[in-house]
Design a protein around this motif. Sequence first.
Motif, PDB file in Angstrom:
ATOM      1  N   GLN A  29     -11.199  45.068 -40.988  1.00 17.88           N
ATOM      2  CA  GLN A  29      -9.913  44.559 -42.378  1.00 17.88           C
ATOM      3  C   GLN A  29      -9.737  44.654 -43.228  1.00 17.88           C
ATOM      4  N   PRO A  30      -8.509  44.191 -43.294  1.00 19.54           N
ATOM      5  CA  PRO A  30      -7.895  45.240 -44.679  1.00 19.54           C
ATOM      6  C   PRO A  30      -9.125  44.844 -46.134  1.00 19.54           C
ATOM      7  N   PRO A  31      -8.806  45.936 -46.868  1.00 19.88           N
ATOM      8  CA  PRO A  31      -9.772  45.974 -48.304  1.00 19.88           C
ATOM      9  C   PRO A  31      -9.072  44.664 -48.837  1.00 19.88           C
ATOM     10  N   SER A  32     -10.492  44.350 -49.794  1.00 18.32           N
ATOM     11  CA  SER A  32     -10.168  43.073 -50.789  1.00 18.32           C
ATOM     12  C   SER A  32      -9.514  42.787 -51.538  1.00 18.32           C
ATOM     13  N   THR A  33      -8.344  42.194 -52.358  1.00 18.66           N
ATOM     14  CA  THR A  33      -7.376  42.472 -53.141  1.00 18.66           C
ATOM     15  C   THR A  33      -7.340  41.875 -54.384  1.00 18.66           C
ATOM     16  N   GLU A  34      -8.732  40.633 -53.800  1.00 22.47           N
ATOM     17  CA  GLU A  34      -9.304  40.173 -54.782  1.00 22.47           C
ATOM     18  C   GLU A  34      -9.385  40.398 -56.409  1.00 22.47           C
ATOM     19  N   ARG A  35      -9.235  40.189 -57.715  1.00 25.62           N
ATOM     20  CA  ARG A  35      -9.332  40.354 -59.011  1.00 25.62           C
ATOM     21  C   ARG A  35      -8.732  38.938 -59.828  1.00 25.62           C
ATOM     22  N   ALA A  36      -9.360  38.959 -60.626  1.00 25.91           N
ATOM     23  CA  ALA A  36      -9.295  37.656 -61.467  1.00 25.91           C
ATOM     24  C   ALA A  36     -10.291  38.547 -62.896  1.00 25.91           C
ATOM     25  N   PHE A  37      -8.725  38.311 -64.224  1.00 22.26           N
ATOM     26  CA  PHE A  37      -9.522  38.420 -65.257  1.00 22.26           C
ATOM     27  C   PHE A  37      -8.930  37.007 -65.802  1.00 22.26           C
ATOM     28  N   THR A  38      -9.892  36.175 -67.542  1.00 24.09           N
ATOM     29  CA  THR A  38      -9.802  35.029 -68.189  1.00 24.09           C
ATOM     30  C   THR A  38     -10.177  35.833 -69.113  1.00 24.09           C
ATOM     31  N   VAL A  39      -9.746  34.879 -70.259  1.00 22.67           N
ATOM     32  CA  VAL A  39      -9.606  35.225 -71.401  1.00 22.67           C
ATOM     33  C   VAL A  39      -9.718  33.854 -72.421  1.00 22.67           C
ATOM     34  N   LEU A  40     -10.508  33.258 -73.715  1.00 21.72           N
ATOM     35  CA  LEU A  40      -9.805  32.505 -74.352  1.00 21.72           C
ATOM     36  C   LEU A  40      -9.260  32.809 -75.565  1.00 21.72           C
ATOM     37  N   LEU A  41      -7.839  32.424 -76.047  1.00 19.03           N
ATOM     38  CA  LEU A  41      -7.255  33.095 -77.212  1.00 19.03           C
ATOM     39  C   LEU A  41      -7.153  31.944 -78.422  1.00 19.03           C
ATOM     40  N   SER A  42      -6.999  32.395 -79.441  1.00 21.93           N
ATOM     41  CA  SER A  42      -6.474  31.536 -80.367  1.00 21.93           C
ATOM     42  C   SER A  42      -5.481  30.885 -80.029  1.00 21.93           C
ATOM     43  N   PRO A  43      -5.515  29.777 -80.171  1.00 20.90           N
ATOM     44  CA  PRO A  43      -3.477  29.230 -80.259  1.00 20.90           C
ATOM     45  C   PRO A  43      -2.685  29.291 -81.795  1.00 20.90           C
ATOM     46  N   ILE A  44      -2.543  30.798 -81.822  1.00 18.19           N
ATOM     47  CA  ILE A  44      -1.645  31.329 -82.719  1.00 18.19           C
ATOM     48  C   ILE A  44      -0.861  31.964 -81.766  1.00 18.19           C
ATOM     49  N   ARG A  45       0.167  32.095 -83.356  1.00 22.40           N
ATOM     50  CA  ARG A  45       1.302  33.288 -83.055  1.00 22.40           C
ATOM     51  C   ARG A  45       0.569  34.473 -81.952  1.00 22.40           C
ATOM     52  N   ARG A  46      -0.678  35.000 -82.846  1.00 21.71           N
ATOM     53  CA  ARG A  46      -1.580  36.710 -82.498  1.00 21.71           C
ATOM     54  C   ARG A  46      -1.873  35.814 -81.083  1.00 21.71           C
ATOM     55  N   GLY A  47      -2.715  35.764 -80.640  1.00 23.56           N
ATOM     56  CA  GLY A  47      -3.486  35.490 -79.537  1.00 23.56           C
ATOM     57  C   GLY A  47      -2.150  35.014 -78.016  1.00 23.56           C
ATOM     58  N   ALA A  48      -0.995  34.302 -79.248  1.00 21.54           N
ATOM     59  CA  ALA A  48      -0.556  34.478 -77.766  1.00 21.54           C
ATOM     60  C   ALA A  48       0.491  36.257 -77.413  1.00 21.54           C
ATOM     61  N   ARG A  49       0.713  37.067 -78.608  1.00 20.38           N
ATOM     62  CA  ARG A  49       0.552  38.442 -78.375  1.00 20.38           C
ATOM     63  C   ARG A  49      -0.622  38.607 -77.181  1.00 20.38           C
ATOM     64  N   LEU A  50      -1.431  38.614 -77.984  1.00 20.24           N
ATOM     65  CA  LEU A  50      -2.450  39.571 -77.446  1.00 20.24           C
ATOM     66  C   LEU A  50      -2.297  39.061 -76.130  1.00 20.24           C
ATOM     67  N   ALA A  51      -2.355  38.103 -75.575  1.00 19.01           N
ATOM     68  CA  ALA A  51      -1.831  37.725 -74.341  1.00 19.01           C
ATOM     69  C   ALA A  51      -1.035  38.295 -73.174  1.00 19.01           C
ATOM     70  N   ARG A  52       0.053  38.970 -74.064  1.00 16.52           N
ATOM     71  CA  ARG A  52       0.724  39.128 -73.328  1.00 16.52           C
ATOM     72  C   ARG A  52       1.025  40.572 -73.056  1.00 16.52           C
ATOM     73  N   LEU A  53      -0.230  40.948 -74.191  1.00  9.82           N
ATOM     74  CA  LEU A  53      -1.287  42.675 -73.992  1.00  9.82           C
ATOM     75  C   LEU A  53      -1.554  43.067 -73.186  1.00  9.82           C
ATOM     76  N   LEU A  54      -2.641  41.780 -73.260  1.00 10.77           N
ATOM     77  CA  LEU A  54      -3.868  41.824 -72.259  1.00 10.77           C
ATOM     78  C   LEU A  54      -3.177  41.954 -70.980  1.00 10.77           C
ATOM     79  N   THR A  55      -2.227  41.303 -70.173  1.00 11.13           N
ATOM     80  CA  THR A  55      -1.585  41.385 -69.593  1.00 11.13           C
ATOM     81  C   THR A  55      -0.675  42.387 -68.992  1.00 11.13           C
ATOM     82  N   VAL A  56      -0.084  43.213 -69.623  1.00 12.10           N
ATOM     83  CA  VAL A  56       0.272  43.940 -68.965  1.00 12.10           C
ATOM     84  C   VAL A  56      -1.282  44.954 -69.169  1.00 12.10           C
ATOM     85  N   ALA A  57      -2.151  45.173 -69.734  1.00 11.29           N
ATOM     86  CA  ALA A  57      -3.037  46.517 -69.552  1.00 11.29           C
ATOM     87  C   ALA A  57      -3.956  46.276 -68.465  1.00 11.29           C
ATOM     88  N   HIS A  58      -4.339  44.872 -68.187  1.00 12.71           N
ATOM     89  CA  HIS A  58      -4.662  44.719 -67.244  1.00 12.71           C
ATOM     90  C   HIS A  58      -4.232  44.694 -65.314  1.00 12.71           C
TER      91      HIS A  58
END
Length: 144
Positions: free
Chosen positions: A9-38
């Motif tokens: 069987q091919p190796p599993s490619t299942e990966r997941a990341f979940t985070v709660l963020l403040s609904p402010i500009r800083r939270g939206a920016r952090l969401a983008r940065l965390l996406t790039v990092a992960h």
Amino acid sequence: MNQEIVRTQPPSTERAFTVLLSPIRRGARLARLLTVAHLGSWGLPSETAAHIVAELAANASVHGRVQGRNFQLTLAVSGRTLRIEVTDTRGDSAPPGPGAVKAPEDDSEHGRGLLIVEALADHWGITPGPVPRKTVWAEIDLVR
């Protein structure tokens, strides 16, 4: 005698990341940065996903904001698909769905976020609930 171990069987490619963020500009920016990092740590391209997350997180911060409640970002890779989900607590305020998003006036400073999501995502949509939440999601095919 050397034996080769053959994986059936091919190796599993299942990966997941979940985070709660403040609904402010800083939270939206952090969401983008965390996406790039992960995605970078998973060895996946991040440019398209970062644009989609930026738009969905900005919408959650502006239109989905409820005082004292966070929004949730989830990134999940299953097979050859990256699924992005942004969940907020304004289920009573759902945006237009796929194919129903209208372009704003040319001189408008707002209203292009979901058009960007629609252009970049292979699939996207809105899932209501559970009350009081809604989730706006987008999927990107990782193999083109």
